[in-house]
Write an enzyme that holds these catalytic residues in place. Structure first.
Site, PDB file in Angstrom:
ATOM      1  N   GLY A  32       0.812  -1.204   0.000  1.00  0.00           N
ATOM      2  CA  GLY A  32       0.000   0.000   0.000  1.00  0.00           C
ATOM      3  C   GLY A  32       0.851   1.263   0.000  1.00  0.00           C
ATOM      4  O   GLY A  32       2.083   1.192  -0.089  1.00  0.00           O
TER       5      GLY A  32
ATOM      6  N   ILE B 255      -1.664  11.403   3.847  1.00  0.00           N
ATOM      7  CA  ILE B 255      -0.234  11.183   3.582  1.00  0.00           C
ATOM      8  C   ILE B 255       0.058  11.490   2.116  1.00  0.00           C
ATOM      9  O   ILE B 255      -0.606  10.965   1.214  1.00  0.00           O
ATOM     10  CB  ILE B 255       0.177   9.729   3.922  1.00  0.00           C
ATOM     11  CG1 ILE B 255      -0.189   9.379   5.382  1.00  0.00           C
ATOM     12  CG2 ILE B 255       1.659   9.506   3.658  1.00  0.00           C
ATOM     13  CD1 ILE B 255       0.519  10.205   6.438  1.00  0.00           C
TER      14      ILE B 255
ATOM     15  N   TYR C 278     -15.219   4.264   7.891  1.00  0.00           N
ATOM     16  CA  TYR C 278     -13.776   4.201   8.142  1.00  0.00           C
ATOM     17  C   TYR C 278     -13.461   4.778   9.524  1.00  0.00           C
ATOM     18  O   TYR C 278     -12.738   4.175  10.325  1.00  0.00           O
ATOM     19  CB  TYR C 278     -13.061   4.991   7.040  1.00  0.00           C
ATOM     20  CG  TYR C 278     -11.565   5.121   7.197  1.00  0.00           C
ATOM     21  CD1 TYR C 278     -10.738   3.997   7.245  1.00  0.00           C
ATOM     22  CD2 TYR C 278     -10.969   6.378   7.255  1.00  0.00           C
ATOM     23  CE1 TYR C 278      -9.367   4.137   7.357  1.00  0.00           C
ATOM     24  CE2 TYR C 278      -9.595   6.522   7.367  1.00  0.00           C
ATOM     25  CZ  TYR C 278      -8.792   5.402   7.416  1.00  0.00           C
ATOM     26  OH  TYR C 278      -7.444   5.533   7.530  1.00  0.00           O
TER      27      TYR C 278
HETATM   28  N1  SER Z   1      -6.084   9.408   4.166  1.00  0.00           N
HETATM   29  C1  SER Z   1      -7.224   8.883   4.863  1.00  0.00           C
HETATM   30  C2  SER Z   1      -8.440   9.031   4.060  1.00  0.00           C
HETATM   31  O1  SER Z   1      -8.547  10.011   3.384  1.00  0.00           O
HETATM   32  C3  SER Z   1      -7.391   9.569   6.195  1.00  0.00           C
HETATM   33  O2  SER Z   1      -6.745   8.834   7.178  1.00  0.00           O
HETATM   34  O3  SER Z   1      -9.306   8.231   4.133  1.00  0.00           O
END
Ligand code: SER
Length: 319
Positions: A16, A178, A148
């Protein structure tokens, strides 16, 4: 900083966005043969296969996980596999199943094999619309509105439970978006902050799926890798938490576009918000990560200028 004795590290989700850069960093630091990379869906890059052990692992299968723990004498796990926020809204049941069942398997196996440490990233998605959006504190309201986010809050509580009940050393950082140049993220709300670079270089234009004034916390990959390793290595006696806020920088989509234009003047951006706008609006704009800074010396290096310059240089070479 005290170095803990590392025998063997298992990385779940090695192919990933984060895993693909975490594995080489761990191999460099702890020795190639001590870092067992695993994947399930995406084929590994050649370099990962050639630089150390790489195996297929279905983390939803507890016996398969147990077999790897046994055969490779694992004592530290990075559990990086997850369905992110945007994909999670398209298939909430699958997001729950994958995110929660893989986590309980990792915790359960960790407990059974009495392993030293589990690193499992949480996310800014653990926060929700009732959380203070500016300088969000470490201890605050956690009422997310995405599946999520719900799996992240449930996961934080579950990991904490395994610590209190069984003494399992679990450590989590609430990662922001990120930004990286190696492997693109998939299915997240913060993905625009990566896509924009690829499109700026390839097509000189980008249609952004959040509004120009949308501000979210982000982190550049070199800082993220540092964060993942530093928290794992941190002296446990100095830690008062198992879950830490961390952040690198916060900027709006418009500010990022302006910064890219300094390097690519012909770059054009338009904004067409979709369902991901509501997710972005439910998350913090800025994060208070002072606890991580105090307790394990968290200290990111990149700002908007240095991150943008480095991203463009790396992608220009590759694309
Ligand atoms: N990068 C992730 C998302 O956008 C956030 O933790 O789901």
């Amino acid at each position: 900083m005290r170095l803990i004795k590392i025998k063997r590290i298992l990385v779940i989700g090695s192919c990933g966005q984060i895993g693909s850069e975490l594995v080489p960093a761990l191999r460099e630091k702890y020795g190639s043969k001590n870092v067992i990379a695993t994947g399930r869906r995406t084929p590994p890059p050649k370099s990962m296969r050639e630089s150390g052990p790489f195996i297929y692992l279905e983390a939803l299968n507890r016996d398969a996980l147990a077999k790897v723990m046994y055969e490779y004498e694992i004592n530290t796990i990075y559990h990086m596999a997850s369905i992110l926020s945007a994909t999670g809204e398209k298939m909430p049941q699958t997001a729950w199943e994958i995110n929660m069942n893989s986590l309980i398997n990792v915790l359960e196996i960790g407990r059974r094999y009495k392993i030293e440490r589990i690193i499992w990233p949480s996310s800014i998605a653990a926060f929700g619309p009732t959380t203070p959006r500016e300088q969000t504190p470490n201890d605050t309201i956690l009422q997310p509105t995405t599946m999520y986010g719900i799996t992240k809050v449930a996961g934080e509580l579950l990991a904490e439970y395994y610590f209190k009940k069984f003494g399992l050393d679990t450590r989590s950082m609430r990662l922001p978006g990120i930004i990286s140049s190696e492997t693109p993220p998939g299915g997240g709300t913060t993905d625009y902050a990566v896509e924009i670079f690829y499109e700026a270089i390839k097509n000189k234009r980008y249609t952004c799926f959040v509004k120009e004034d949308t501000v979210l916390p982000m982190m550049y990959m070199p800082d993220c890798i540092k964060c993942m390793i530093d928290l794992m290595e941190a002296d446990g006696s100095k830690l008062t938490r198992h879950i830490y806020n961390v952040t690198g920088l916060s900027f709006s989509a418009g500010e990022l576009a302006t910064e890219i234009k300094k390097h690519i003047p012909e770059f054009k951006i338009e904004y067409k918000p979709d369902f991901r706008q509501a997710i972005a609006d439910s998350w913090p704009k800025t994060i208070d990560d002072s606890l991580a800074r105090e307790e394990w010396s968290w200290n990111p290096s990149y700002n908007l200028t240095t991150m943008t310059k480095d991203m463009l240089e790396k992608l220009n070479k590759r694309l």
